[in-house]
Each structure stands twice: as structure tokens, then as C-alpha cells.
Design an enzyme around this catalytic site. Structure first.
Site, short mmCIF file in Angstrom:
data_model
loop_
_atom_site.label_atom_id
_atom_site.label_comp_id
_atom_site.label_asym_id
_atom_site.label_seq_id
_atom_site.Cartn_x
_atom_site.Cartn_y
_atom_site.Cartn_z
N LYS A 78 0.87 -1.39 -0.07
CA LYS A 78 -0.03 0.13 0.04
C LYS A 78 0.98 1.27 0.14
O LYS A 78 0.62 2.21 0.81
CB LYS A 78 -1.06 0.07 1.13
CG LYS A 78 -1.79 -1.22 1.12
CD LYS A 78 -2.79 -1.23 2.23
CE LYS A 78 -3.89 -2.21 2.31
NZ LYS A 78 -3.28 -3.56 2.77
N ARG A 79 2.02 1.30 -0.88
CA ARG A 79 2.64 2.31 -0.86
C ARG A 79 2.10 3.57 -1.55
O ARG A 79 1.01 3.53 -2.59
CB ARG A 79 3.93 2.03 -1.69
CG ARG A 79 4.72 0.80 -1.17
CD ARG A 79 5.30 1.37 0.25
NE ARG A 79 6.40 0.17 0.55
CZ ARG A 79 6.80 0.03 1.86
NH1 ARG A 79 5.88 0.68 2.84
NH2 ARG A 79 7.58 -0.95 2.39
#
Ligand SMILES: O=c1ccn([C@@H]2O[C@H](COP(=O)(O)O)[C@@H](O)[C@H]2O)c(=O)[nH]1
Length: 274
Positions: free
Chosen positions: A95-96
Site C-alpha cells: 500500500k505504498r
């Protein structure tokens, strides 16, 4: 082989839309391993070996490794999956989301350090935060769209008055991912199984994108409604379950119990196909 080729291959070969999530929590490990972060690799490798012929993907969640300083064990696990389940794509759930120069480093981490086939991303910072991942041709990138948690509503269900048609935020993300942002066909979307109506809406806006759908199992999402809302001939789904499979039993039989739970979930998903 691209991520999409691998996904198609594993889905067909294993007759499966199930993704087993690898969220290792040492306090929930079976006796003999319990509480020992040095056994994260052993635990996850046993789950991989027990379920590799039942899944279309694996999804390690990086936080469960990083929290214990166990990135070296994640590297070993990625290598284990490449050797022992080479036909199964691996989605690194990270979930960058950051400015382009930092995103380049995150992309390098996901695809070069860990050798992931796809990654999850937050689209909150816009196109230039997503673009560096698409430089890795053939790799997949799943944008958070309508997440499985109740708080997802706080932002994702807000209306965008300045966008033509005044879509909700999650609808706008789906339209961007299906259209202008999907330069090389690498994008997919994350939509929670806990919100089947929203899955249906996302599918209408993004008819051909792969949907990564967490939320069945421990979060109580409806597997049958999920398949009906999301699966289309040209639009694959990847339905993730983590805790309900990993911790199906607490004894020495944990891997066998995980296999049974995975088999049951896979069969339930398959039975819901039209
Ligand atoms: O909207 C989202 C996006 C990601 N996740 C991740 O999926 C798994 C779910 O685990 P369960 O044990 O099956 O509930 C976990 O890694 C989350 O970080 C999500 O749940 N919802």
C-alpha cells in the site's frame, strides 16, 4: 511472463480465484513456534506448500514482516515461492504511495529486492506517485479503491463536485485506473468483499481490470455476493483470505487445517460462478 499471464495461468491450472494472504502473527503460531518471530519464514513456507495447488495468488502483507525486523525472512519466502510454486503470482501488499522519486525506491524494493509480481498502492498522491511502478513492464499494480474497512467511507465515499458527473472518490479512482492511468494495462483495483454493491459499481466502471478483493473470512465478507458482483468473462477477481486460513488450527496440524480451509473457500467461490 507478465503478472496477468501468471494470474490467468494459475487461475486455470488450480481452478481457483482464491488468494491466500500471508499475514504472519507469531502470537498466533502453533505450539512450538508460538511467539517466535524467527519462525515467520517456517510458518509461511509451510502454508505456501500446503496451499500452492489451490490458489491463484499469494499475498504477503509487508507490515507483518517489517514489524519484527523480518525482511530477510520475507526475501527467503519470496524465493521459496518462486522455486516451489513458480506458477503462482505473488502480490506484495505494501500500500505504498509517495512522491515520484521515493516511489521509484518503493518500486525497486517491491520488484527488485523482493521480486514481487504485483504490488498494492495508495492512489491518494496521484498519477506521478503511481507511474514509477509502471516502468516495470509486465508487473501489476493494484490501487486501493473501495477498501474493506468501515472507515473507507470517510474519504472514498465523498463526492467530487469538480469532476464531470460528480463521481464518488472510489468511482473516480476506478475510472482513472480503467482509462487514462492504465498506460500499459498493468493496473488493477482493491475492493473490499464487505461491500458487494460497491464491487458491482467498480466492475461497471472498470470492466476488464483485475480486482483484488480482501475481506472474506475473518472480516465476514460474503463470498458468493463477491463473485456475483465482481467476476466477468473479461474481468478476473482475486479473492483474498488471510487469518481464516492461516489460523484455521493452532496445533501441529496447522498446515493441513489451512489446506482444508483454503479448499473450502476455493470451492465456495467456484460454486458461486454463474
Ligand atoms: O481493503 C483492504 C485492503 C487490504 N486488506 C489486507 O488484506 C488482508 C485481509 O486479511 P484477513 O485476515 O483475511 O482479514 C490483510 O493483509 C489486510 O491488510 C484488507 O483487509 N482490506
Amino acid at each position: 511472463m507478465t503478472f496477468l499471464d501468471m494470474l490467468r495461468d494459475a487461475t486455470t491450472r488450480n481452478d481457483s480465484m482464491l488468494c491466500v494472504g500471508l499475514d504472519p502473527e507469531p502470537s498466533r503460531f502453533p505450539e512450538g513456534m508460538r511467539g517466535d518471530p524467527h519462525r515467520i519464514y517456517d510458518f509461511c513456507a509451510a502454508i505456501v506448500d500446503a496451499t500452492a495447488d489451490l490458489v491463484c495468488a499469494f499475498k504477503p502483507q509487508i507490515a507483518y514482516f517489517a514489524a519484527h525486523g523480518a525482511e530477510d525472512q520475507l526475501e527467503r519466502l519470496m524465493q521459496h515461492m518462486r522455486c516451489n510454486a513458480p506458477h503462482v503470482p505473488v502480490i506484495l501488499d505494501a500500500k505504498r504511495g509517495d512522491i515520484g522519486s521515493t516511489a521509484q525506491q518503493y518500486a525497486r524494493e517491491a520488484f527488485e529486492r523482493y521480486g514481487a509480481d504485483a504490488v498494492t498502492l495508495s492512489p491518494f498522491m496521484g498519477w506521478d506517485s503511481v507511474q514509477p511502478y509502471l516502468e516495470y513492464h509486465g508487473k501489476g499494480a493494484f490501487l486501493l479503491c473501495r477498501t474493506s474497512n468501515p472507515g473507507g467511507d470517510d474519504l472514498q465515499a465523498q463526492r467530487l463536485a469538480s469532476v464531470p458527473g460528480q463521481p464518488l472518490v472510489y468511482e473516480h479512482i476506478a475510472a482513472l485506473a480503467q482509462g487514462p492511468w492504465n498506460k500499459n494495462g498493468q493496473l488493477g483495483l482493491v475492493v473490499g468483499a464487505t461491500y458487494p454493491h460497491e464491487i458491482e459499481r467498480v466492475r461497471a466502471l472498470a470492466p476488464t481490470l483485475p480486482l483484488l478483493i480482501p475481506g472474506v473470512g475473518a472480516q465476514g465478507g460474503d463470498a458468493v455476493a463477491t463473485v456475483r458482483a465482481g467476476l466477468r468473462a473479461q474481468g478476473p477477481i482475486i479473492v483474498n483470505s488471510s487469518r481464516a486460513i492461516l489460523y484455521a488450527a493452532q496445533g501441529a496440524d496447522f498446515a493441513q487445517a489451512a489446506r482444508q480451509a483454503a479448499q473450502h473457500t476455493r470451492d465456495t467461490l467456484n460454486a458461486a460462478r454463474a
